[in-house]
Design an enzyme around this catalytic site. Structure first.
Site, short mmCIF file in Angstrom:
data_model
loop_
_atom_site.label_atom_id
_atom_site.label_comp_id
_atom_site.label_asym_id
_atom_site.label_seq_id
_atom_site.Cartn_x
_atom_site.Cartn_y
_atom_site.Cartn_z
N CYS A 144 -28.85 32.33 6.00
CA CYS A 144 -28.24 31.16 5.75
C CYS A 144 -28.05 30.21 7.28
CB CYS A 144 -26.98 31.18 5.33
SG CYS A 144 -25.85 29.70 5.03
N CYS A 147 -24.86 28.21 7.37
CA CYS A 147 -23.77 28.82 7.91
C CYS A 147 -23.69 29.17 9.38
CB CYS A 147 -23.51 30.06 7.01
SG CYS A 147 -23.94 29.84 5.48
N ASP A 148 -24.96 29.70 9.97
CA ASP A 148 -25.00 30.47 11.15
C ASP A 148 -25.76 29.61 12.26
OD1 ASP A 148 -23.66 32.51 9.92
OD2 ASP A 148 -25.48 33.47 9.30
#
Ligand code: NAP
Length: 313
Positions: A144, A147-148
């Site tokens: 992701c 997200c990261d």
């Protein structure tokens, strides 16, 4: 598991419609189900919006001429479903099985009964199955970018895959990473031309064609990727700080037995979203279909809920 009769007595109520998954398919089904006066409970393990909520931008959904953020779109869908009376609970699905005329859904938050069920659990990321992948998951290997990606500011990362997701997320990562190596096993991308053009224009994305990943190196944290060129069998070790895997997805269906699926595990439905099990419908990416997009997921959800209404009457 407890006997069906005893457990029904323990539950607060039996829902007309239990929806598994709060992505675009599940939440659209919730909107349609509620508007037809069904009592509707939706389960979601992650965040409302499902997979799309962890996508940076949704650019091809009609009605948003400038595009819309994935998380924002998920929240809007959730608000709309709640406005019509849908209940949404945070829970993972463990098992779906018949209980007389009802469907029994065992979740991480307990047991629930519905007169009908819509399976809209989407897909989960595919894995390469190479050495180091399992060990370094979450330690430099991510599925992701939204997200990261932030953790890789100024760093070098690899993105693996050649489909829409790989190219879209590689473009997203240019906001943070100094260099992005896009590793693809063939010499042409599967992604739509629009995304390809954006990637080819982006100087910080380097493309490694005809290349497969043989392993991920590192002890506590990912340090490098071992790759091999499929045409000349040349091997190399690429030092990277992060790797994002976008090599396609697999249907999320392990909790349901006895439903007809295709060779890849996608649920086979009629054009009206009926599965091979009475009272159980499937909608969105989890079912065998031609085009997996938000718009087709939403359409599936509307049809599935309408069929659930018909089934109940
Ligand atoms: P996808 O279209 O199936 O692409 C997967 C990519 O990974 C392909 O390029 C494939 O290579 C590669 N791959 C698969 N297995 C591999 C392996 N073992 N080793 C190395 N490479 C491997 O998957 P996706 O990109 O996740 O997209 C899934 C669906 O969501 C698609 O329908 C897509 O259109 C949709 N989506 C749309 C958007 C958008 O509209 N903006 C964004 C994201 C996703 P080959 O090409 O050689 O098979």
């Amino acid at each position: 598991m407890a006997d069906a009769k005893n457990t029904i007595a323990d539950t607060e109520k039996i829902y007309d419609l239990l929806i598994l998954g709060a992505g675009p398919a599940g939440l659209t089904a919730a909107i349609y189900g509620c508007r037809a006066n069904l009592s509707v409970l939706v389960f979601e393990q992650m965040q409302a919006g499902g997979e799309i909520a962890s996508t940076d931008r949704l650019d091809n959904y009609p009605g948003f001429p400038e595009g819309v953020g994935g998380a924002e779109f998920g929240q809007l869908l959730e608000q709309q479903a709640r406005r019509f009376g849908a209940e949404i609970r945070s829970a993972g699905i463990k098992e779906v099985s018949p209980a007389g005329d009802l469907q029994k859904v065992l979740t991480t938050q307990g047991l629930f009964y519905g007169r009908t069920v819509i399976v809209a659990t989407g897909t989960i990321p595919g894995v390469l199955g190479v050495p180091g992948e399992e060990k370094l998951r979450g330690k430099g290997i991510s599925f992701c970018a939204t997200c990261d990606g932030f953790f890789f500011r100024g760093k070098k990362v690899a993105v693996i895959g050649g489909g829409d997701a790989a190219l879209q997320e590689a473009l997203f990562l240019t906001r943070f990473a100094e260099e992005i190596v896009l590793i693809h096993r063939r010499d042409e991308f599967r992604a739509v031309p629009y995304l390809q053009e954006q990637v080819f224009k982006q100087p910080r994305i380097k493309i490694l064609w005809d290349t497969v990943v043989k392993g991920f190196n590192g002890e506590q944290q990912l340090e490098a990727i071992a790759v091999e060129n499929v045409k000349d069998a040349q091997t190399a070790v690429l030092p990277v700080d992060g790797a994002f895997l976008y090599i396609g997805r697999m249907p999320n269906t392990t909790f349901i037995k006895g439903v007809e699926t295709d060779g890849q595990g996608y649920i086979i439905t009629s054009a009206e979203m009926e599965t091979s099990l009475p009272g159980i419908f499937a909608a969105g990416d989890v079912r065998r279909k031609f085009l997996r997009q938000v718009i087709t997921a939403a359409a599936d959800g509307a049809i599935a809920a309408t069929m659930a209404v018909r089934y109940l009457s």
